[in-house]
Design a protein around this motif. Structure first.
Motif, mmCIF file in Angstrom:
data_model
loop_
_atom_site.group_PDB
_atom_site.id
_atom_site.type_symbol
_atom_site.label_atom_id
_atom_site.label_comp_id
_atom_site.label_asym_id
_atom_site.label_seq_id
_atom_site.Cartn_x
_atom_site.Cartn_y
_atom_site.Cartn_z
ATOM 1 N N SER A 72 -35.984 1.979 -17.824
ATOM 2 C CA SER A 72 -37.222 1.386 -17.308
ATOM 3 C C SER A 72 -38.090 2.417 -16.594
ATOM 4 O O SER A 72 -39.316 2.334 -16.600
ATOM 5 C CB SER A 72 -36.891 0.221 -16.351
ATOM 6 O OG SER A 72 -36.108 0.692 -15.270
ATOM 7 N N ARG A 125 -28.579 -6.636 -9.928
ATOM 8 C CA ARG A 125 -29.587 -7.003 -10.918
ATOM 9 C C ARG A 125 -30.332 -8.278 -10.528
ATOM 10 O O ARG A 125 -31.517 -8.414 -10.821
ATOM 11 C CB ARG A 125 -28.906 -7.217 -12.274
ATOM 12 C CG ARG A 125 -28.298 -5.942 -12.867
ATOM 13 C CD ARG A 125 -27.779 -6.182 -14.285
ATOM 14 N NE ARG A 125 -27.067 -5.021 -14.806
ATOM 15 C CZ ARG A 125 -25.745 -4.927 -14.893
ATOM 16 N NH1 ARG A 125 -24.987 -5.953 -14.504
ATOM 17 N NH2 ARG A 125 -25.184 -3.828 -15.356
ATOM 18 N N LEU A 140 -34.374 1.770 -7.171
ATOM 19 C CA LEU A 140 -33.133 2.246 -7.780
ATOM 20 C C LEU A 140 -32.286 2.999 -6.760
ATOM 21 O O LEU A 140 -31.068 2.822 -6.695
ATOM 22 C CB LEU A 140 -33.467 3.162 -8.968
ATOM 23 C CG LEU A 140 -32.272 3.914 -9.589
ATOM 24 C CD1 LEU A 140 -31.200 2.926 -10.075
ATOM 25 C CD2 LEU A 140 -32.737 4.820 -10.725
ATOM 26 N N LYS A 163 -30.620 0.528 -4.370
ATOM 27 C CA LYS A 163 -29.531 -0.216 -5.000
ATOM 28 C C LYS A 163 -28.366 0.699 -5.336
ATOM 29 O O LYS A 163 -27.192 0.304 -5.228
ATOM 30 C CB LYS A 163 -30.039 -0.920 -6.268
ATOM 31 C CG LYS A 163 -30.997 -2.072 -5.954
ATOM 32 C CD LYS A 163 -31.497 -2.749 -7.217
ATOM 33 C CE LYS A 163 -32.396 -3.939 -6.877
ATOM 34 N NZ LYS A 163 -32.930 -4.599 -8.099
ATOM 35 N N ASN A 164 -28.670 1.907 -5.746
ATOM 36 C CA ASN A 164 -27.603 2.863 -6.030
ATOM 37 C C ASN A 164 -26.806 3.168 -4.759
ATOM 38 O O ASN A 164 -25.590 3.375 -4.797
ATOM 39 C CB ASN A 164 -28.193 4.143 -6.604
ATOM 40 C CG ASN A 164 -27.122 5.152 -6.990
ATOM 41 O OD1 ASN A 164 -26.354 4.922 -7.936
ATOM 42 N ND2 ASN A 164 -27.043 6.257 -6.263
ATOM 43 N N TYR A 223 -24.768 2.705 -14.560
ATOM 44 C CA TYR A 223 -25.820 1.970 -13.852
ATOM 45 C C TYR A 223 -27.111 2.801 -13.802
ATOM 46 O O TYR A 223 -28.217 2.298 -14.040
ATOM 47 C CB TYR A 223 -25.362 1.626 -12.437
ATOM 48 C CG TYR A 223 -26.408 0.892 -11.640
ATOM 49 C CD1 TYR A 223 -26.686 -0.462 -11.874
ATOM 50 C CD2 TYR A 223 -27.166 1.552 -10.668
ATOM 51 C CE1 TYR A 223 -27.665 -1.130 -11.170
ATOM 52 C CE2 TYR A 223 -28.151 0.890 -9.954
ATOM 53 C CZ TYR A 223 -28.390 -0.453 -10.215
ATOM 54 O OH TYR A 223 -29.366 -1.125 -9.517
ATOM 55 N N CYS A 224 -26.967 4.082 -13.519
ATOM 56 C CA CYS A 224 -28.128 4.968 -13.461
ATOM 57 C C CYS A 224 -28.769 5.138 -14.846
ATOM 58 O O CYS A 224 -29.994 5.167 -14.978
ATOM 59 C CB CYS A 224 -27.719 6.330 -12.905
ATOM 60 S SG CYS A 224 -27.234 6.294 -11.156
ATOM 61 N N GLU A 226 -28.723 3.006 -17.306
ATOM 62 C CA GLU A 226 -29.417 1.751 -17.618
ATOM 63 C C GLU A 226 -30.777 1.691 -16.908
ATOM 64 O O GLU A 226 -31.774 1.279 -17.493
ATOM 65 C CB GLU A 226 -28.545 0.568 -17.183
ATOM 66 C CG GLU A 226 -29.178 -0.792 -17.445
ATOM 67 C CD GLU A 226 -28.336 -1.927 -16.881
ATOM 68 O OE1 GLU A 226 -28.905 -3.018 -16.670
ATOM 69 O OE2 GLU A 226 -27.139 -1.720 -16.629
ATOM 70 N N ALA A 227 -30.798 2.129 -15.640
ATOM 71 C CA ALA A 227 -32.043 2.079 -14.874
ATOM 72 C C ALA A 227 -33.085 3.052 -15.412
ATOM 73 O O ALA A 227 -34.293 2.811 -15.320
ATOM 74 C CB ALA A 227 -31.762 2.370 -13.406
#
Length: 759
Positions: free
Chosen positions: A91, A41, A107, A110-111, A84-85, A87-88
């Motif tokens: 946006s 993040r 994304l 970072k994933n 995590y996915c 949450e992304a």
């Protein structure tokens, strides 16, 4: 992201034996997962000590092989990635277009980091838990499935549409973020794969290059099904619209340059960010719109292929060929323009009366054209076999309309080998020979060329007129390659005869008379009757006494070496050097053997009539008049006659011109040419009589091996075997009828269109 290694001697200060699985998961959460999520993040990794990894990994090892606990670890692993996915996605739902692509690429990157480090912590589960379970895929596949279900499945339509739009935007000349597209192509290639994994690789070949994490996958399911099909459809529409505009606005050369630029761009695009698996299909679509659907129109444009050929714009032709070569079925459009162009250029030469009246110039121009189109095929079309055939077809369609080219080429070859090669170096001689033989290969009347060439060669050899023996040998060698050993057998025999004659002459010179019986030095050439075109004279010419002495001496020498052979003397091919004392000054006259016989009569008589010359030498009146008149012309007026004008009557009295003089001591007396019909030199050559025999031999040879053959099949075989000329079907049919009459063949009683060989 990197971590500090554990120092040697450090201890893991927690008790695994008393720890519950919930406590272990809490430790993993605090020590490893939260710092990792914070890094993704914020870009800051608070705890970089490798001790945290060892603690987390030890917890997984402690509980990973216990069935009741391994599932909790596995579920936690999936939950971290799923959360995590999710949450992304909050946006991603708010953006579109290139902004969506950038966010999705970020994304995915970072994933990838999250999955790589999470899998390292939980990798012990793949040894036992996932390996022995059919319900739970391995860690990489499970992580990818979380991403697919949570992110990709929800944004794929918007993502694909935006990616296609960005590709088209780049095609229009705008700058785009290629790194974003490269990451998204990796995502598309990975989603849906059955055995994906994340690996760490150096970004460059240098050891100091930064590390990069990327997915490795085998299948291209989502890329092919979701993206490539849309890309291909959009590409087709894009170029179809572009071509419509270009066709109206551009000339052919500019259009071709645009096509080449677009083809290069698409190849570059494949190497920069598209997957290589798209190469075949993408090229197929692009080439269909840019080449397949435009080639015929491009060729037929006013600035197209015909204009390029006419104006010799070879660079433009080279570009057109390079483009069309990608779709070989389009090359015939270009060849179909080249053939009539070559025919037109060739027709300008062979149908020009000024050229027809000047054989050397005619041949030189044809050779220049041949070299030009040869160079064009090599430089513009890379010696493509289709263009070679088109060139041959264009040249042969015109050159073989009649026999003139074969005749003129033989005369030109003789001229060059007599004096045209003077002062040329070896490379220039080789080049000229190659050009002549290259043109000879296109002629269907090769036998006519060989007949005329053979006659000319015999004169060059016997009169020692050849400029270069190496050029003569090279010419014969190349002719052998073109038409075979049998066709040039007689030409080779002529060289052999000359070599053997030289040996005989050397031996003859060693005789008691030293090669000069009666004080007359002479040289004799012994030739095979069937190898040379010149035949012995039928007229019973009576030689003078000096000649008879030489003849008897040589025959005695020859018969002593070769018993049973008969020599026939060909006086008309001889040449004599005769010393004249009765002229104003002493001269050495170079005359023919017949002229010599006439002049020798003046040793005994001061005045001789033409009739007396004919009676003494037994020469036919017409030939005798030609020989004697050559000695009375103003240029070499060795003899004088009492007649008026140039004509010489049979009763004309001849006497030596005592006032004759010349600047040169050695005077070459030129022989008046025989009266020729108007235009005989430029007339078409007649087909040799031997053609009938060649066809007969071919038919008998074919039928003897086949026994029975139908008419059309026999024609094809005869065409194939007659390499020195192209026989006409009517001519072959006529010879078949003759062979039937002579009982070499008979017709099949059941099928009148078939023939049977009669042994």
């Amino acid at each position: 992201m990197t971590t500090k290694p554990v120092a040697k001697g450090d201890a893991i200060d927690f008790n695994l034996e008393t720890m519950t699985v919930e406590q272990g998961l809490h430790l993993i959460e605090q020590e490893r997962v939260q710092p990792l999520l914070t890094y993704l993040r914020t870009g800051v990794f608070e705890n970089r000590n490798n001790m945290t990894f060892m603690k987390a990994y030890s917890v997984v090892v402690q509980f990973g092989d216990q069935q009741q606990h391994s599932f909790k670890l596995y579920s936690y692993y999936k939950k971290v990635i799923q959360d995590y996915c999710t949450e992304a996605m909050s946006s991603l739902a708010l953006v579109s277009g290139e902004e969506l692509l950038s966010a999705l690429a970020d994304l995915w990157e970072k994933n990838t980091i999250l999955v790589f480090w999470m899998q390292r912590v939980f990798q012990y589960l793949d040894r036992f838990f996932t390996k022995s379970s059919t319900e739970h895929p391995d860690l990489f596949k499970a992580a990818l499935q979380c991403f697919t279900d949570t992110v990709y499945s929800k944004v794929k339509d918007k993502c694909v549409a935006a990616m296609v739009a960005v590709v088209n935007r780049e095609r229009d000349g705008y700058e785009i973020n290629q790194d974003v597209l490269r990451l998204l192509v990796e995502m598309l290639c990975t989603v849906g794969d059955t055995g994906p994994k994340v690996v760490k690789q150096k970004e460059g070949i240098d050891k100091s290059s930064a590390d990069r994490l990327l997915w490795q996958s085998q299948a291209r399911g989502s890329y092919k099904n979701d993206f490539e099909s849309s890309l291909l459809s959009a590409t087709q529409e894009y170029y179809r619209n572009k071509v419509a505009g270009w066709m109206a606005a551009y000339s052919c050369p500019i259009f071709l340059a645009e096509i080449q630029k677009r083809l290069d761009d698409e190849e570059s695009r494949l190497s920069r960010y598209l997957d290589s698996s798209s190469e075949t299909e993408l090229k197929r679509v692009v080439q269909m719109e840019l080449i397949l659907n435009t080639a015929k129109q491009l060729v037929e444009m006013s600035t197209g292929a015909q204009s390029m050929f006419q104006n010799q714009r070879y660079e433009e032709l080279k570009l057109m060929y390079r483009i069309f070569r990608r779709e070989p079925t389009m090359l015939p459009h270009l060849i179909s323009v080249m053939e009539p162009y070559i025919e037109q250029r060739c027709s300008r030469i062979v149908e020009d009366q000024q050229m027809i009246d000047n054989p050397p110039t005619y041949t030189e121009r044809v050779l220049e054209l041949k070299k030009e189109v040869d160079d064009m095929v090599v430089s513009c079309f890379e010696s493509d076999t289709g263009f070679q055939k088109g060139r041959n077809k264009g040249l042969e369609a015109i050159l073989n309309k009649d026999t003139r080219c074969a005749k003129y080429l033989a005369l030109f070859s003789d001229l060059q080998l007599k004096k045209g090669l003077k002062g040329r170096n070896e490379d220039e001689v080789q080049s000229l020979v190659n050009q002549v033989v290259g043109l000879f290969a296109h002629l269907k009347d090769k036998d006519i060329f060989l007949d005329i060439y053979k006659s000319a060669l015999s004169r060059r050899l016997l009169n020692k007129l050849s400029v270069s023996n190496d050029a003569e040998d090279c010419f014969i060698t190349k002719l052998k390659v073109e038409c075979g050993q049998q066709a040039i057998q007689k030409l080779a025999s002529m060289f052999t005869d000359m070599a053997l004659s030289d040996q005989l002459q050397e031996e003859y010179m060693k005789g008691s008379h030293s090669g000069s019986p009666g004080g007359v030095t002479h040289e004799v050439r012994v030739l095979q009757t069937n190898a040379w075109p010149e035949k012995a004279d039928d007229a019973p010419v009576v030689p003078c006494q000096e000649m008879l002495t030489c003849i008897r001496a040589y025959e005695a020498f020859y018969h002593a070496k070769h018993n049973g052979r008969k020599l026939r003397w060909i006086y008309n091919m001889g040449q004599v050097e005769i010393k004249c004392h009765g002229l104003a000054r002493q001269h050495l006259l170079v005359v023919s053997a017949y002229q010599c016989l006439a002049l020798m009569l003046f040793n005994h008589r001061k005045e001789v009539t033409l009739k007396e010359v004919c009676e003494a030498t037994k020469l036919p009146e017409e030939e005798c008049r030609r020989q004697v008149m050559s000695l009375t012309v103003s240029r070499h007026k060795v003899l004088m006659h009492d007649g008026t004008g140039k004509d010489l009557s049979i009763d004309a009295k001849l006497q030596v011109n005592s006032s004759f003089t010349s600047e040169k001591i050695k005077v070459q007396v030129s022989l008046i040419k025989k009266e020729e019909k108007a235009g005989e030199t430029t007339a078409l050559a007649e087909a040799p009589v031997e053609r009938k025999h060649v066809i007969d031999a071919a038919i008998v040879r074919i039928m003897k091996s086949r026994n029975r053959l139908e008419h059309n099949a026999l024609l094809e075989e005869v065409f194939r075997q007659c390499t020195l000329f192209k026989p006409q079907p009517t001519q072959i049919k006529s010879q078949i009828e003759h062979l039937i009459e002579r009982e070499f063949l008979k017709r099949d009683e059941k099928n009148r269109n078939a023939y049977i060989y009669l042994p």
